[in-house]
Design a protein around this motif. Structure first.
Motif, PDB file in Angstrom:
ATOM      1  N   ALA A   1      -0.116   1.402 -15.984  1.00  0.00           N
ATOM      2  CA  ALA A   1       0.122   1.540 -14.553  1.00  0.00           C
ATOM      3  C   ALA A   1      -1.003   2.310 -13.866  1.00  0.00           C
ATOM      4  O   ALA A   1      -1.419   1.966 -12.755  1.00  0.00           O
ATOM      5  CB  ALA A   1       1.460   2.252 -14.320  1.00  0.00           C
TER       6      ALA A   1
ATOM      7  N   ALA B   1      -3.845   0.024 -13.399  1.00  0.00           N
ATOM      8  CA  ALA B   1      -3.546  -0.940 -12.338  1.00  0.00           C
ATOM      9  C   ALA B   1      -3.742  -0.306 -10.961  1.00  0.00           C
ATOM     10  O   ALA B   1      -4.162  -0.968 -10.012  1.00  0.00           O
ATOM     11  CB  ALA B   1      -2.126  -1.461 -12.492  1.00  0.00           C
ATOM     12  N   ALA B   2      -3.442   0.982 -10.856  1.00  0.00           N
ATOM     13  CA  ALA B   2      -3.621   1.685  -9.584  1.00  0.00           C
ATOM     14  C   ALA B   2      -5.097   1.902  -9.255  1.00  0.00           C
ATOM     15  O   ALA B   2      -5.441   2.167  -8.105  1.00  0.00           O
ATOM     16  CB  ALA B   2      -2.896   3.027  -9.623  1.00  0.00           C
TER      17      ALA B   2
ATOM     18  N   ASP C   1      -6.173  -5.611 -12.503  1.00  0.00           N
ATOM     19  CA  ASP C   1      -5.142  -6.530 -12.033  1.00  0.00           C
ATOM     20  C   ASP C   1      -3.821  -6.208 -12.729  1.00  0.00           C
ATOM     21  O   ASP C   1      -3.766  -6.019 -13.945  1.00  0.00           O
ATOM     22  CB  ASP C   1      -5.565  -7.975 -12.347  1.00  0.00           C
ATOM     23  CG  ASP C   1      -4.519  -8.975 -11.907  1.00  0.00           C
ATOM     24  OD1 ASP C   1      -4.475  -9.305 -10.722  1.00  0.00           O
ATOM     25  OD2 ASP C   1      -3.741  -9.419 -12.789  1.00  0.00           O
ATOM     26  N   LYS C   2      -2.742  -6.142 -11.944  1.00  0.00           N
ATOM     27  CA  LYS C   2      -1.457  -5.716 -12.491  1.00  0.00           C
ATOM     28  C   LYS C   2      -0.958  -6.650 -13.587  1.00  0.00           C
ATOM     29  O   LYS C   2      -0.350  -6.220 -14.571  1.00  0.00           O
ATOM     30  CB  LYS C   2      -0.423  -5.618 -11.361  1.00  0.00           C
ATOM     31  CG  LYS C   2       0.861  -4.942 -11.782  1.00  0.00           C
ATOM     32  CD  LYS C   2       1.794  -4.731 -10.610  1.00  0.00           C
ATOM     33  CE  LYS C   2       3.076  -4.056 -11.044  1.00  0.00           C
ATOM     34  NZ  LYS C   2       4.016  -3.850  -9.923  1.00  0.00           N
ATOM     35  N   ARG C   3      -1.231  -7.926 -13.411  1.00  0.00           N
ATOM     36  CA  ARG C   3      -0.831  -8.899 -14.440  1.00  0.00           C
ATOM     37  C   ARG C   3      -1.570  -8.628 -15.749  1.00  0.00           C
ATOM     38  O   ARG C   3      -1.009  -8.712 -16.839  1.00  0.00           O
ATOM     39  CB  ARG C   3      -1.136 -10.315 -13.926  1.00  0.00           C
ATOM     40  CG  ARG C   3      -0.498 -11.420 -14.728  1.00  0.00           C
ATOM     41  CD  ARG C   3       0.939 -11.581 -14.331  1.00  0.00           C
ATOM     42  NE  ARG C   3       1.564 -12.687 -15.032  1.00  0.00           N
ATOM     43  CZ  ARG C   3       2.835 -13.006 -14.886  1.00  0.00           C
ATOM     44  NH1 ARG C   3       3.609 -12.315 -14.081  1.00  0.00           N
ATOM     45  NH2 ARG C   3       3.355 -14.018 -15.541  1.00  0.00           N
TER      46      ARG C   3
ATOM     47  N   ALA D   1      -2.759  -5.735 -16.615  1.00  0.00           N
ATOM     48  CA  ALA D   1      -2.249  -4.472 -17.152  1.00  0.00           C
ATOM     49  C   ALA D   1      -1.031  -4.717 -18.037  1.00  0.00           C
ATOM     50  O   ALA D   1      -0.892  -4.125 -19.108  1.00  0.00           O
ATOM     51  CB  ALA D   1      -1.898  -3.529 -16.006  1.00  0.00           C
ATOM     52  N   LEU D   2      -0.138  -5.612 -17.589  1.00  0.00           N
ATOM     53  CA  LEU D   2       1.047  -5.938 -18.388  1.00  0.00           C
ATOM     54  C   LEU D   2       0.652  -6.666 -19.674  1.00  0.00           C
ATOM     55  O   LEU D   2       1.209  -6.389 -20.752  1.00  0.00           O
ATOM     56  CB  LEU D   2       2.004  -6.803 -17.571  1.00  0.00           C
ATOM     57  CG  LEU D   2       3.305  -7.224 -18.259  1.00  0.00           C
ATOM     58  CD1 LEU D   2       4.102  -6.006 -18.713  1.00  0.00           C
ATOM     59  CD2 LEU D   2       4.148  -8.106 -17.350  1.00  0.00           C
TER      60      LEU D   2
ATOM     61  N   ASP E   1      10.413  -2.828 -12.220  1.00  0.00           N
ATOM     62  CA  ASP E   1       9.128  -3.147 -12.851  1.00  0.00           C
ATOM     63  C   ASP E   1       8.928  -2.235 -14.055  1.00  0.00           C
ATOM     64  O   ASP E   1       9.008  -1.010 -13.945  1.00  0.00           O
ATOM     65  CB  ASP E   1       8.003  -2.947 -11.833  1.00  0.00           C
ATOM     66  CG  ASP E   1       6.670  -3.481 -12.329  1.00  0.00           C
ATOM     67  OD1 ASP E   1       6.333  -3.235 -13.498  1.00  0.00           O
ATOM     68  OD2 ASP E   1       5.960  -4.135 -11.544  1.00  0.00           O
TER      69      ASP E   1
ATOM     70  N   LEU F   1       6.423  -1.210 -15.572  1.00  0.00           N
ATOM     71  CA  LEU F   1       5.312  -0.268 -15.487  1.00  0.00           C
ATOM     72  C   LEU F   1       5.585   0.879 -14.508  1.00  0.00           C
ATOM     73  O   LEU F   1       4.768   1.792 -14.389  1.00  0.00           O
ATOM     74  CB  LEU F   1       4.023  -0.986 -15.082  1.00  0.00           C
ATOM     75  CG  LEU F   1       3.531  -2.110 -15.993  1.00  0.00           C
ATOM     76  CD1 LEU F   1       2.164  -2.601 -15.546  1.00  0.00           C
ATOM     77  CD2 LEU F   1       3.470  -1.655 -17.458  1.00  0.00           C
ATOM     78  N   GLU F   2       6.706   0.829 -13.820  1.00  0.00           N
ATOM     79  CA  GLU F   2       7.028   1.857 -12.835  1.00  0.00           C
ATOM     80  C   GLU F   2       7.809   3.003 -13.475  1.00  0.00           C
ATOM     81  O   GLU F   2       8.685   2.791 -14.320  1.00  0.00           O
ATOM     82  CB  GLU F   2       7.851   1.265 -11.690  1.00  0.00           C
ATOM     83  CG  GLU F   2       7.098   0.273 -10.823  1.00  0.00           C
ATOM     84  CD  GLU F   2       6.096   0.946  -9.903  1.00  0.00           C
ATOM     85  OE1 GLU F   2       6.177   2.182  -9.734  1.00  0.00           O
ATOM     86  OE2 GLU F   2       5.237   0.233  -9.349  1.00  0.00           O
TER      87      GLU F   2
END
Length: 426
Positions: A341, A344-345, A349-351, A353-354, A388, A390-391
């Protein structure tokens, strides 16, 4: 008399087999759930059928088999179980008590060490970690120049062999100051090259040792070399069957490590790579994947910027490097999703990161054919999250490992219930 002693054993064995068969036939249907398979498009409302250890079917319009146990996933999101790329789970319990730590051997050269042999399945950190959606982790040795071999484990099981998914998965080489910052490394850029040269000499010895064994097997006039467990352990590395995971951080040392890997013609994984953003294209051209160390650290150099560690994953991935995250810990292994996370911040790219905590580590360690994503036929390592994954505020509601739903209680929930009762009494 002997039969009377033996028959209870066979009875227990038969009951165990029948119990395993019964469990294998259990069918679970997770319905009305949002599905993030990681590979392919998300499914906003679908069904996952689990039969035994595997995902039998997955999709938006799936017929539920008769007799299936139904879990209503309304309001939940299904993710593949997260994979920690480097940890000491089961090897370290209390950092201040040496008797509970078993990931470091004496001496500098220990390629024969296999971390999973020291695994403690009853570690209190394991249930805490899996309750946050992590279902598998690489457990790695540390210390010396060649620390030994790591293994990939699932975070459930009664015994070490039951937990091991694949072992070994990598041979670990640690360059100096890999965990103590980069100031000393920056002042001694030649130290890493010298140590890598020493590793190269050991690999050459392993090659010679194997050739001597082969020659002795073909010619009785040639004597076999004296058995050497260290060289035996290095032979798979020389064949490219077992990758070297090299702990390396500074840009200069990364360049030295790339040159070493190319000259030795071995497979490699880089671990740490704090200044990888400086040489991202070179790492990408060498096709060497990267496992990041914990992002809960200070930057290696203040001149790099306070956010250097957080920007690093995004820069490397954009350059084409395959990346994965790690907790680099036992007690903080539960925080794996938050490393992704953070990246990603700061530009990743968040995708991606997952993927860097699911399918990418599975690919790096050669287990992507049966884990790392939600696909038909793969192991049912599934996390159902309220939000989510990652949150920080997300709540994990269900965790499945090999199709078995895992109890999410831990020392944390025990303390929660304990102090809730204290408050109620007041």
């Amino acid at each position: 008399m002997r039969i009377q002693k033996i028959w209870p054993f066979f009875l227990i064995l038969s009951l165990s087999i029948l119990s395993g068969l019964a469990r294998a036939e259990e069918i679970v249907a997770i319905t009305n759930v949002r599905i993030v398979p990681v590979v392919g498009n998300d499914i906003e409302k679908g069904t996952i059928i689990i039969r035994g250890e595997k995902i039998e079917n997955i999709g938006p319009d799936i017929v539920i088999p008769q007799g299936a146990k139904i879990i209503n996933g309304q309001g939940l999101t299904a993710y593949p179980g997260l994979i920690d790329g480097y940890s000491q789970l089961g090897l370290s319990e209390i950092g201040s008590i040496q008797a509970t730590i078993d990931f470091r051997e004496t001496g500098r050269i220990n390629p024969q060490v296999l971390a999973t042999e020291a695994l403690r399945p009853d570690s209190m950190h394991i249930p805490v970690t899996r309750s946050n959606g992590i279902t598998a982790a690489v457990v790695a040795p540390s210390g010396g120049l060649i620390s030994g071999r790591s293994g990939l484990i699932q975070l459930y099981g009664w015994t070490p062999p039951e937990m091991v998914i694949k072992a070994p998965v990598a041979m670990h080489v640690e360059l100096p100051a890999a965990r103590a910052g980069l100031r000393r490394q920056a002042n001694q850029p030649s130290e890493a090259s010298r140590l890598l040269e020493e590793v190269g000499e050991l690999l050459d010895q392993a090659r010679w040792y194997e050739k001597r064994k082969i020659a002795a097997g073909k010619n009785k006039l040639i004597s076999f070399p004296e058995f050497d467990e260290k060289l035996e352990a290095l032979i798979p590395v020389t064949h490219g069957e077992l990758p070297l995971m090299i702990s390396v951080h500074s840009a200069n040392d990364i360049r030295s490590a790339i040159k070493f890997v190319q000259e030795q013609k071995v497979r490699a994984i880089f671990y740490g790579v704090s200044q990888g953003w400086m040489v991202a294209k070179e790492i990408a051209q060498a096709a060497i994947p990267v496992i990041f160390a914990s992002l809960h650290q200070l930057p290696p150099s203040w001149e790099d910027g306070y956010d250097a560690l957080y920007r690093n994953p995004g820069v490397l991935r954009q350059a084409g490097v395959k990346i994965a995250f790690s907790s680099s810990s036992a007690s903080l292994a539960k925080e794996l999703p938050y490393h992704a996370a953070k990246a990603a911040a700061f530009g990743l790219d968040k995708r991606e990161a997952l993927k860097a905590v699911t399918i990418y580590p599975a690919e790096i360690f050669g287990v992507d054919q049966f884990m790392g994503s939600l696909e038909k036929g793969k192991l049912a390592n599934i996390v159902l999250a309220e939000g989510d994954i990652l949150e920080l505020r997300t709540v994990i509601r269900h965790v499945f490992i090999r199709g078995q739903e895992i109890d999410l209680s831990s020392i944390y929930t025990e303390y929660l219930e304990k102090y809730k009762k204290r408050v109620e009494k007041k």
